[in-house]
Motif scaffolding. Structure first.
Motif, PDB file in Angstrom:
ATOM      1  N   LYS A  20      50.213 -21.884 -28.378  1.00 32.22           N
ATOM      2  CA  LYS A  20      50.786 -21.657 -29.710  1.00 32.22           C
ATOM      3  C   LYS A  20      51.647 -20.394 -29.726  1.00 32.22           C
ATOM      4  CE  LYS A  20      49.749 -21.103 -34.573  1.00 32.22           C
ATOM      5  NZ  LYS A  20      48.759 -21.008 -35.620  1.00 32.22           N
ATOM      6  N   ARG A  23      54.815 -21.001 -27.770  1.00 35.24           N
ATOM      7  CA  ARG A  23      55.695 -21.916 -28.507  1.00 35.24           C
ATOM      8  C   ARG A  23      56.428 -21.164 -29.602  1.00 35.24           C
ATOM      9  NH1 ARG A  23      55.449 -23.878 -33.251  1.00 35.24           N
ATOM     10  NH2 ARG A  23      53.229 -23.514 -33.604  1.00 35.24           N
ATOM     11  N   GLU A  24      55.683 -20.368 -30.366  1.00 38.34           N
ATOM     12  CA  GLU A  24      56.300 -19.607 -31.453  1.00 38.34           C
ATOM     13  C   GLU A  24      57.298 -18.579 -30.908  1.00 38.34           C
ATOM     14  OE1 GLU A  24      52.820 -18.136 -33.479  1.00 38.34           O
ATOM     15  OE2 GLU A  24      52.679 -19.930 -34.736  1.00 38.34           O
ATOM     16  N   GLY A  27      60.467 -19.990 -30.203  1.00 36.77           N
ATOM     17  CA  GLY A  27      61.169 -20.472 -31.389  1.00 36.77           C
ATOM     18  C   GLY A  27      61.135 -21.982 -31.548  1.00 36.77           C
ATOM     19  N   LEU A  28      60.103 -22.619 -30.983  1.00 35.01           N
ATOM     20  CA  LEU A  28      59.986 -24.071 -31.062  1.00 35.01           C
ATOM     21  C   LEU A  28      58.969 -24.467 -32.131  1.00 35.01           C
ATOM     22  CD1 LEU A  28      59.780 -24.872 -27.251  1.00 35.01           C
ATOM     23  CD2 LEU A  28      61.699 -25.389 -28.764  1.00 35.01           C
ATOM     24  N   SER A  29      59.286 -25.511 -32.861  1.00 36.29           N
ATOM     25  CA  SER A  29      58.326 -26.050 -33.827  1.00 36.29           C
ATOM     26  C   SER A  29      57.437 -27.070 -33.112  1.00 36.29           C
ATOM     27  CB  SER A  29      59.064 -26.740 -34.982  1.00 36.29           C
ATOM     28  OG  SER A  29      59.668 -27.935 -34.518  1.00 36.29           O
ATOM     29  N   VAL A  30      56.346 -27.436 -33.759  1.00 39.20           N
ATOM     30  CA  VAL A  30      55.471 -28.468 -33.211  1.00 39.20           C
ATOM     31  C   VAL A  30      56.241 -29.779 -33.093  1.00 39.20           C
ATOM     32  CG1 VAL A  30      53.397 -29.841 -33.632  1.00 39.20           C
ATOM     33  CG2 VAL A  30      53.343 -27.372 -33.992  1.00 39.20           C
ATOM     34  N   LYS A  31      57.075 -30.074 -34.091  1.00 39.32           N
ATOM     35  CA  LYS A  31      57.884 -31.313 -34.057  1.00 39.32           C
ATOM     36  C   LYS A  31      58.845 -31.314 -32.867  1.00 39.32           C
ATOM     37  CE  LYS A  31      57.587 -34.239 -37.445  1.00 39.32           C
ATOM     38  NZ  LYS A  31      57.027 -35.566 -37.222  1.00 39.32           N
ATOM     39  N   GLU A  32      59.427 -30.162 -32.567  1.00 42.93           N
ATOM     40  CA  GLU A  32      60.319 -30.072 -31.404  1.00 42.93           C
ATOM     41  C   GLU A  32      59.543 -30.303 -30.104  1.00 42.93           C
ATOM     42  OE1 GLU A  32      63.845 -27.037 -32.722  1.00 42.93           O
ATOM     43  OE2 GLU A  32      61.804 -26.211 -32.589  1.00 42.93           O
ATOM     44  N   TYR A  46      49.108 -30.254 -31.524  1.00 40.27           N
ATOM     45  CA  TYR A  46      48.119 -29.572 -32.360  1.00 40.27           C
ATOM     46  C   TYR A  46      46.771 -29.472 -31.638  1.00 40.27           C
ATOM     47  CZ  TYR A  46      51.103 -29.490 -36.492  1.00 40.27           C
ATOM     48  OH  TYR A  46      52.118 -29.229 -37.380  1.00 40.27           O
ATOM     49  N   GLN A  49      46.840 -26.712 -29.167  1.00 46.73           N
ATOM     50  CA  GLN A  49      46.807 -25.405 -29.835  1.00 46.73           C
ATOM     51  C   GLN A  49      45.426 -25.080 -30.399  1.00 46.73           C
ATOM     52  OE1 GLN A  49      51.409 -24.899 -31.270  1.00 46.73           O
ATOM     53  NE2 GLN A  49      49.961 -25.514 -32.786  1.00 46.73           N
TER      54      GLN A  49
END
Length: 80
Positions: A20, A23-24, A27-32, A46, A49
């Motif tokens: 997580k 990823r943050e 700069g990536l979203s979960v959808k990306e 999810y 994470q």
């Protein structure tokens, strides 16, 4: 007398927190992430994470490349 060996165990919660955080930071979203891994839903990301499941070895390789970090910096290992 039998010598007890300490086996390494992956800490799924801490590894998920690393995924997580990385990823943050990227700069990536979960959808990306869902799109990049070609998942039908974001649930797999999810679950990583939350520490409920772990990525496959192949997925860890992709994550390492994606985050430009060694796999050893993603996986948290505890010695039991």
């Amino acid at each position: 007398m039998v010598k007890r060996y300490a086996y390494p165990v992956i800490d799924t919660k801490a590894t998920g927190a690393n995924i997580k955080r990385l990823r943050e930071y990227a700069g990536l979203s979960v959808k990306e992430m869902q799109y990049l891994f070609d998942f039908e839903s974001p649930q797999a990301v999810y679950k990583w994470q939350w520490g409920e499941t772990l990525p496959t070895v192949d997925e860890f390789v992709v994550l390492a490349k994606m985050f430009d970090t060694p796999i050893e910096k993603i996986i948290v290992v505890n010695i039991e």
